[in-house]
Motif scaffolding. Structure first.
Motif, PDB file in Angstrom:
ATOM      1  N   THR A   1      -3.049  17.235  -2.091  1.00 25.07           N
ATOM      2  CA  THR A   1      -3.723  16.157  -1.369  1.00 25.07           C
ATOM      3  C   THR A   1      -4.094  15.040  -2.334  1.00 25.07           C
ATOM      4  O   THR A   1      -4.679  15.294  -3.398  1.00 25.07           O
ATOM      5  CB  THR A   1      -5.000  16.673  -0.682  1.00 25.07           C
ATOM      6  OG1 THR A   1      -4.655  17.732   0.207  1.00 25.07           O
ATOM      7  CG2 THR A   1      -5.683  15.569   0.108  1.00 25.07           C
TER       8      THR A   1
ATOM      9  N   THR B   1      -4.362   7.377  -3.085  1.00 21.81           N
ATOM     10  CA  THR B   1      -5.539   8.177  -2.730  1.00 21.81           C
ATOM     11  C   THR B   1      -5.525   8.717  -1.314  1.00 21.81           C
ATOM     12  O   THR B   1      -6.507   9.322  -0.877  1.00 21.81           O
ATOM     13  CB  THR B   1      -6.815   7.343  -2.924  1.00 21.81           C
ATOM     14  OG1 THR B   1      -6.756   6.172  -2.091  1.00 21.81           O
ATOM     15  CG2 THR B   1      -6.975   6.907  -4.383  1.00 21.81           C
ATOM     16  N   THR B   2      -4.426   8.518  -0.584  1.00 21.64           N
ATOM     17  CA  THR B   2      -4.370   9.013   0.792  1.00 21.64           C
ATOM     18  C   THR B   2      -3.108   9.826   1.026  1.00 21.64           C
ATOM     19  O   THR B   2      -2.063   9.574   0.428  1.00 21.64           O
ATOM     20  CB  THR B   2      -4.403   7.860   1.809  1.00 21.64           C
ATOM     21  OG1 THR B   2      -3.287   6.983   1.574  1.00 21.64           O
ATOM     22  CG2 THR B   2      -5.702   7.069   1.703  1.00 21.64           C
ATOM     23  N   GLY B   3      -3.217  10.820   1.924  1.00 25.73           N
ATOM     24  CA  GLY B   3      -2.079  11.626   2.326  1.00 25.73           C
ATOM     25  C   GLY B   3      -2.028  12.968   1.627  1.00 25.73           C
ATOM     26  O   GLY B   3      -2.747  13.229   0.659  1.00 25.73           O
ATOM     27  N   ASN B   4      -1.162  13.852   2.147  1.00 24.90           N
ATOM     28  CA  ASN B   4      -0.963  15.165   1.552  1.00 24.90           C
ATOM     29  C   ASN B   4       0.461  15.623   1.807  1.00 24.90           C
ATOM     30  O   ASN B   4       1.171  15.038   2.624  1.00 24.90           O
ATOM     31  CB  ASN B   4      -1.960  16.183   2.114  1.00 24.90           C
ATOM     32  CG  ASN B   4      -1.670  16.516   3.566  1.00 24.90           C
ATOM     33  OD1 ASN B   4      -0.802  17.327   3.882  1.00 24.90           O
ATOM     34  ND2 ASN B   4      -2.399  15.871   4.478  1.00 24.90           N
TER      35      ASN B   4
ATOM     36  N   THR C   1       0.847  -1.187   0.000  1.00 24.39           N
ATOM     37  CA  THR C   1       0.000   0.000   0.000  1.00 24.39           C
ATOM     38  C   THR C   1       0.884   1.238   0.000  1.00 24.39           C
ATOM     39  O   THR C   1       2.027   1.197   0.478  1.00 24.39           O
ATOM     40  CB  THR C   1      -0.944   0.016   1.223  1.00 24.39           C
ATOM     41  OG1 THR C   1      -1.831   1.116   1.122  1.00 24.39           O
ATOM     42  CG2 THR C   1      -0.159   0.135   2.523  1.00 24.39           C
TER      43      THR C   1
ATOM     44  N   SER D   1       0.940   5.783   0.273  1.00 30.90           N
ATOM     45  CA  SER D   1       0.323   7.074   0.547  1.00 30.90           C
ATOM     46  C   SER D   1       1.334   8.158   0.204  1.00 30.90           C
ATOM     47  O   SER D   1       2.512   7.875  -0.040  1.00 30.90           O
ATOM     48  CB  SER D   1      -0.097   7.178   2.020  1.00 30.90           C
ATOM     49  OG  SER D   1       1.035   7.051   2.871  1.00 30.90           O
TER      50      SER D   1
ATOM     51  N   LYS E   1      -6.027  12.038  -4.093  1.00 35.43           N
ATOM     52  CA  LYS E   1      -7.435  11.766  -4.359  1.00 35.43           C
ATOM     53  C   LYS E   1      -7.527  10.700  -5.435  1.00 35.43           C
ATOM     54  O   LYS E   1      -6.526  10.350  -6.068  1.00 35.43           O
ATOM     55  CB  LYS E   1      -8.146  13.038  -4.841  1.00 35.43           C
ATOM     56  CG  LYS E   1      -7.542  13.618  -6.120  1.00 35.43           C
ATOM     57  CD  LYS E   1      -8.237  14.897  -6.554  1.00 35.43           C
ATOM     58  CE  LYS E   1      -9.550  14.649  -7.264  1.00 35.43           C
ATOM     59  NZ  LYS E   1      -9.360  13.956  -8.576  1.00 35.43           N
TER      60      LYS E   1
END
Length: 418
Positions: free
Chosen positions: A396, A382-385, A275, A277, A398
């Motif tokens: 961010t 799709t996660t984190g910034n 996975t 991020s 998405k």
């Protein structure tokens, strides 16, 4: 962690795991400290390498080892690798089959500043340890030249840039073991000299050129674009930067593939087995992204939050806490180190392009991932910034395109052919 958990973790790390100790290992998370290999640019027109060397802590690879009940390496111990190796990277990005069968005859160029006197010897250590085929000057696989093409009149040696060089050479090797490697060393870290080294790499036949450095944008960038980076039919990759949200050059060049950075961890619960991020260590430390102030938007970019070039296009692992294993000996204790930064992600993506085969004549390979956007050819992050911005997708993650990771990370080579 409390003292009790630390004690249990130590037992697991020593290879003395019990069921209770394995439970404790399951609660471990990657957390490291690191230092920059290169100093920040002193003036306009200078570039800095982005290599980040881990100095202490627990890496994702160590956590992975502990959870499997094995002895886990100490990130501060140069005697053994503590970062991801070739098998990990190939598995994470769906490249195991391609790495075993493709890349022969292709040349990946690594462009950096200054000389690493130990480059070939250190590369040999890395490749031997991981069972990769030898890549030597004598065998015709490895070549080191200056920006003028000389093999004997090389730049002054620099220990910081030598760390960057080791990282770049090892990542190209990890992803494309059958590829030849051309190291082009600029005489200094100015954009003019590094750009001349890019041109030299192309002149010498490289179809894949990795650049793990960056600096502030300037009004000279359009001139740099036409002078150094406009090479149709050549895949040129550039690190997006490591200081969080904000544009850097040459990642902002419309002619290059700007490569963002992720945190990569093993995840048995997912079909992929991994996975990712957005990489963000702090408000000022993480993958770069943003809108160029000067560079024209390439025709294949259709996002509406930037009127000019948007960074990034794709991404790969860059978080030092989930970093990669590198062998280096110049200016530091000879041995194994874990590195991060988008300096790792640029040569990884250059090597993926190499596995994908020679780009078509007249093409701009930065466009290739856009042709398969939203498909299984790329892992959508799709996660984190990486900070705060007015158009949220620019900083961010998405579903679909976003600034920090572009269209995502490789899942095989089909997103990098054309």
């Amino acid at each position: 962690m409390g003292a009790g958990l630390l004690g249990v973790a130590a037992l697991v790390f020593a290879g003395l795991g019990t069921a209770a100790q394995a439970d404790a290992a399951a609660s471990l998370t990657p957390h490291v400290t690191w230092k920059r290999a290169c100093s920040q640019p002193a003036k306009a027109g200078e570039m800095a390498c982005g290599a980040k060397r881990v100095t202490s802590g627990t890496t994702a690879y160590a956590v992975q080892r502990a959870k499997a009940g094995h002895a886990a390496p100490d990130a501060a111990d140069a005697a053994t690798p503590s970062g991801y190796g070739p098998t990990d990277l190939q598995a994470a990005y769906g490249l195991t089959s391609a790495a075993a069968s493709k890349g022969a005859g292709e040349t990946i160029a690594i462009v950096d500043a200054y000389d690493d006197p130990n480059a070939e010897a250190d590369l040999a250590k890395y490749r031997s340890y991981y069972g990769l085929p030898a890549c030597t000057t004598a065998g015709g696989c490895f070549k080191k030249v200056s920006q003028t093409g000389s093999t004997t009149s090389l730049p002054t040696a620099d220990s910081g840039w030598a760390e960057e060089i080791s990282l770049d050479l090892d990542m190209a090797s990890a992803v494309c073991p059958k590829c030849n490697i051309l190291l082009v060393e600029a005489k200094s870290a100015t954009m003019a000299n590094l750009g001349a080294a890019v041109n030299r790499a192309v002149t010498l036949g490289a179809k894949y050129v990795s650049n793990s450095y960056g600096g502030s944008e300037s009004s000279s960038d359009s001139s740099y674009d036409s002078s150094y980076f406009n090479h149709p039919g050549v895949a040129i990759t550039v690190s997006s930067g490591d200081e969080g949200y904000g544009a850097e050059y040459p990642a902002a060049s419309r002619y290059v593939t700007a490569v963002g950075g992720t945190a990569l961890t093993k995840a048995a619960s997912t079909t992929r087995g991994w996975t990712e991020s957005v990489w963000k260590t702090s408000s000022t430390e993480g993958t770069g992204s943003g809108c160029s102030a000067y560079d024209t938007k390439p025709t294949w970019q259709t996002d509406t939050g930037c009127t000019k070039r948007t960074i990034s296009d794709v991404a790969a692992v860059a978080d030092p806490a989930t970093g990669v294993s590198v062998y280096d000996s110049y200016g530091i204790t000879a041995g194994w180190y874990t590195f991060g930064g988008t300096s790792a992600s640029s040569p990884i993506i250059a090597a993926v392009y190499a596995l994908g085969g020679v780009p078509s004549s007249g093409s701009y390979p930065a466009k290739f991932p856009y042709a398969v956007a939203g498909t299984s050819a790329l892992n959508d992050v799709t996660t984190g910034n990486n900070g705060s911005c007015s158009s949220s997708y620019l900083c961010t993650a998405k579903t679909g395109y976003d600034g920090p990771t572009g269209w995502g990370t490789p899942q095989g080579v089909s997103g990098f052919t054309g």
